[in-house]
Design a protein around this motif. Sequence first.
Motif, short mmCIF file in Angstrom:
data_model
loop_
_atom_site.label_atom_id
_atom_site.label_comp_id
_atom_site.label_asym_id
_atom_site.label_seq_id
_atom_site.Cartn_x
_atom_site.Cartn_y
_atom_site.Cartn_z
N ALA A 38 0.83 -1.21 0.00
CA ALA A 38 0.00 0.00 0.00
C ALA A 38 0.86 1.26 0.00
O ALA A 38 0.59 2.22 -0.73
CB ALA A 38 -0.92 0.00 1.22
N LEU A 39 1.93 1.24 0.80
CA LEU A 39 2.82 2.41 0.88
C LEU A 39 3.58 2.62 -0.43
O LEU A 39 3.87 3.76 -0.81
CB LEU A 39 3.80 2.24 2.04
N MET A 40 3.89 1.53 -1.12
CA MET A 40 4.59 1.65 -2.41
C MET A 40 3.67 2.22 -3.49
O MET A 40 4.13 2.87 -4.43
CB MET A 40 5.12 0.29 -2.85
N HIS A 59 -4.37 -2.19 8.54
CA HIS A 59 -5.37 -1.42 9.28
C HIS A 59 -4.74 -0.43 10.27
O HIS A 59 -5.45 0.39 10.85
CB HIS A 59 -6.34 -2.36 10.02
N HIS A 60 -3.43 -0.51 10.47
CA HIS A 60 -2.75 0.45 11.34
C HIS A 60 -2.39 1.74 10.60
O HIS A 60 -2.08 2.76 11.24
CB HIS A 60 -1.46 -0.15 11.92
N LEU A 61 -2.41 1.71 9.27
CA LEU A 61 -1.97 2.86 8.47
C LEU A 61 -3.08 3.90 8.36
O LEU A 61 -4.26 3.58 8.47
CB LEU A 61 -1.56 2.40 7.07
N ARG A 76 -5.82 7.47 4.30
CA ARG A 76 -5.52 8.12 3.02
C ARG A 76 -4.47 7.37 2.20
O ARG A 76 -4.42 7.52 0.98
CB ARG A 76 -5.07 9.56 3.25
N VAL A 77 -3.61 6.58 2.86
CA VAL A 77 -2.54 5.91 2.12
C VAL A 77 -2.93 4.50 1.68
O VAL A 77 -2.16 3.85 0.98
CB VAL A 77 -1.23 5.85 2.95
N VAL A 78 -4.11 4.04 2.08
CA VAL A 78 -4.56 2.69 1.72
C VAL A 78 -5.48 2.79 0.51
O VAL A 78 -6.46 3.55 0.55
CB VAL A 78 -5.31 2.02 2.89
N PRO A 79 -5.21 2.09 -0.61
CA PRO A 79 -6.07 2.15 -1.80
C PRO A 79 -7.52 1.80 -1.45
O PRO A 79 -7.78 0.79 -0.81
CB PRO A 79 -5.46 1.11 -2.73
N GLN A 80 -8.46 2.65 -1.86
CA GLN A 80 -9.86 2.45 -1.51
C GLN A 80 -10.44 1.18 -2.12
O GLN A 80 -11.28 0.52 -1.54
CB GLN A 80 -10.69 3.67 -1.95
#
Length: 447
Positions: free
Chosen positions: A347-349, A379-381, A384-388
């Motif tokens: 997800a971060l990439m 789920h800790h992130l 906004r940074v996790v693709p919807q």
Amino acid sequence: MNYPKKQIQAHHQIILDSIADGVFTVDKEMNITSFNRAAEDITGFSRKDAVGLPCYDVLRANVCEESCLLRQTIDTEQPVINFPVYILRADKKLIPISVTTALLKDAAGRVVGGVETFRDLTAVDKLRKAIRKQHSFEDIVSKNATMLDLFAILPQVAESNCSVLIEGDSGTGKELFARAIHNNSTRRNGPFVAVNCGALPDSLCESELFGYKAGAFTDAKKDKPGRFALAENGTLFLDEIGDVSPAVQSRLLRVLEEKVYEPLGATETCASNARVITATNRDLQQLVRQGKFRDDLYFRIDIVKLSLPPLSKRKEDIPLLLDHFIDQFNHLTGKKIMGISRKAVAALMLYDWPGNVRELENAIEHAFVLCLEGMIRLHHLPARVVPQGGLPSESRGLSLREAEKRTIVQALERNQWKKMATARELEIDKNTLRRKIKRLGIIEPQA
């Protein structure tokens, strides 16, 4: 052929002792019933001392008291695979291990206990830190080709006394570079004074930089030294230099050219020997063309220019930065977070990071608030940074070939399709890269 029970047990122990990972079994009361040689080496407890004790008295892991992984497997009949924890050895040394658990059943299929295998991650942790050290300069970590080129010249830049202009978007680490230059210069024992020029209104900027004498204006009850005076024998870092007014630009030019300045209300000049490093997230050359920034000041501060790429152009650094920030926040919070899951890294990439390295650091700090132990997971992130729509690999089912092709194409694009630089980033031989490009059907776009 029927073997005696003791002989079978002896054979089982020989097999267990041949395994490189630590292995032990427990009954339903969580008392240890077998303990192999690797478990002795990793924990520091002998088999004789361990067998018969509750497993939490031997491993003393950070999850033992509240959420025992082996008890969880026995109760839910669900295995745990490669879960990272810390254990306290017999010699009181805290070490990282990864744990895998499974059920232990009798011939009739009844659960009679559990088995746990665990691997010492100390060597892996040391290797990871060694790799990060190899790709770092001071507190800056990177294996990006552009950043490594900057690392290569930083010692020479630091040894000189020239003015340095650092360009880069907000959050790319401009102040870190300025501090690295200061810390590796002959001025390292002097002060490092940072000023955000963009945060100072014009009415305060001059007095903050140059100071003032008592009586210079209504509230000036006593002399106040400016930042140039505070940076004597050290380094003055002027961030957001593109935001200063024309009046301040004129005074800065005089300091840089003549090494003197006048505090507000003063009748005599003061000498300055502070080294000046400036930074901006704006295009100063365009401001010069527009008449908003003095060209003579621009040429005076632009003796050496360092241009920092945004994080979106150096995504290969994200895993290194994650390790760096996890170590940093472990130290600050006293937690023992072991790492970050593959899905979270994916997800971060995929995220574009408009706030650059600072935004990534903030995302990991957010995760540390929610993650109590083990690994940082999706789920800790921050949302906004996790693709919807979920991760691409989940929704489209990317094959290994497609994933490899995408990784190589992205690396080529980051390095302007230069094969040598791309191979260095991917840490593979240049000829190996050429074979992969041909096998995967990757075609370089025409200019």
